[in-house]
Design a protein around this motif. Sequence first.
Motif, PDB file in Angstrom:
ATOM      1  N   GLU A 116       0.847  -1.195   0.000  1.00 23.38           N
ATOM      2  CA  GLU A 116       0.000   0.000   0.000  1.00 23.38           C
ATOM      3  C   GLU A 116       0.884   1.248   0.000  1.00 23.38           C
ATOM      4  OE1 GLU A 116      -2.484   3.214   1.235  1.00 23.38           O
ATOM      5  OE2 GLU A 116      -1.143   2.308   2.706  1.00 23.38           O
ATOM      6  N   PHE A 117       0.467   2.253  -0.764  1.00 26.16           N
ATOM      7  CA  PHE A 117       1.234   3.491  -0.924  1.00 26.16           C
ATOM      8  C   PHE A 117       1.653   4.090   0.416  1.00 26.16           C
ATOM      9  CE2 PHE A 117       1.722   8.048  -1.289  1.00 26.16           C
ATOM     10  CZ  PHE A 117       2.411   8.232  -2.473  1.00 26.16           C
ATOM     11  N   GLN A 159       5.379   4.754   1.751  1.00 33.93           N
ATOM     12  CA  GLN A 159       5.783   6.133   2.049  1.00 33.93           C
ATOM     13  C   GLN A 159       6.388   6.222   3.445  1.00 33.93           C
ATOM     14  OE1 GLN A 159       2.554   8.913   2.253  1.00 33.93           O
ATOM     15  NE2 GLN A 159       3.905  10.641   2.664  1.00 33.93           N
ATOM     16  N   LYS A 176       4.726  12.447  -0.059  1.00 34.75           N
ATOM     17  CA  LYS A 176       3.819  11.882  -1.065  1.00 34.75           C
ATOM     18  C   LYS A 176       4.267  12.269  -2.467  1.00 34.75           C
ATOM     19  CE  LYS A 176      -0.403  11.577   1.654  1.00 34.75           C
ATOM     20  NZ  LYS A 176      -1.786  12.024   1.820  1.00 34.75           N
ATOM     21  N   SER A 233       5.459   9.705  -5.319  1.00 33.98           N
ATOM     22  CA  SER A 233       4.662   9.692  -6.551  1.00 33.98           C
ATOM     23  C   SER A 233       5.533   9.902  -7.776  1.00 33.98           C
ATOM     24  CB  SER A 233       3.577  10.768  -6.494  1.00 33.98           C
ATOM     25  OG  SER A 233       2.630  10.457  -5.516  1.00 33.98           O
ATOM     26  N   LEU A 271       7.489   6.724  -8.417  1.00 39.91           N
ATOM     27  CA  LEU A 271       6.581   5.685  -8.897  1.00 39.91           C
ATOM     28  C   LEU A 271       6.172   5.942 -10.345  1.00 39.91           C
ATOM     29  CD1 LEU A 271       4.369   5.123  -5.750  1.00 39.91           C
ATOM     30  CD2 LEU A 271       5.994   3.495  -6.764  1.00 39.91           C
ATOM     31  N   GLN A 308       0.158   0.143 -10.587  1.00 44.85           N
ATOM     32  CA  GLN A 308      -0.568   0.857  -9.545  1.00 44.85           C
ATOM     33  C   GLN A 308      -2.053   0.529  -9.676  1.00 44.85           C
ATOM     34  OE1 GLN A 308       0.509   5.040  -9.199  1.00 44.85           O
ATOM     35  NE2 GLN A 308       2.374   4.667 -10.371  1.00 44.85           N
ATOM     36  N   LEU A 325       0.579  -1.047  -4.847  1.00 46.09           N
ATOM     37  CA  LEU A 325       1.703  -1.044  -5.768  1.00 46.09           C
ATOM     38  C   LEU A 325       2.313  -2.438  -5.843  1.00 46.09           C
ATOM     39  CD1 LEU A 325       3.261   2.071  -4.090  1.00 46.09           C
ATOM     40  CD2 LEU A 325       1.972   2.074  -6.225  1.00 46.09           C
TER      41      LEU A 325
END
Length: 100
Positions: A31-32, A36, A43, A47, A50, A61, A74
């Motif tokens: 999970e993002f 993070q 973020k 991002s 990614l 994604q 992800l």
Amino acid sequence: MPPEGTAFDEVIHAPQRLRICAALSAAQKVEFGFLQERLGLSKSALSKHLSQLSDAGYVRQDRAVRDARSRLWLSLTPEGRRAYTAHVQALQEIVGTAEA
């Protein structure tokens, strides 16, 4: 400079993208927010990295709703997993050559 014939990958090699690939290689999906927090990135920075990995076809994604919240999951694509594995092997070859 890497030896000729290695799969040294400039996209993956950037330190934060290498860390992202390493974390994703250890799981089916991440999970993002977890990624993070684990990497200590903002973020926007996460991002950006990614996006570069996704543009190269290395990261997938997927959005999903969980606990009434939209979450971004992800994962490495098969191509991303191969590229990461080959890049790690190229790094090991570089280190091995330097130590020899």
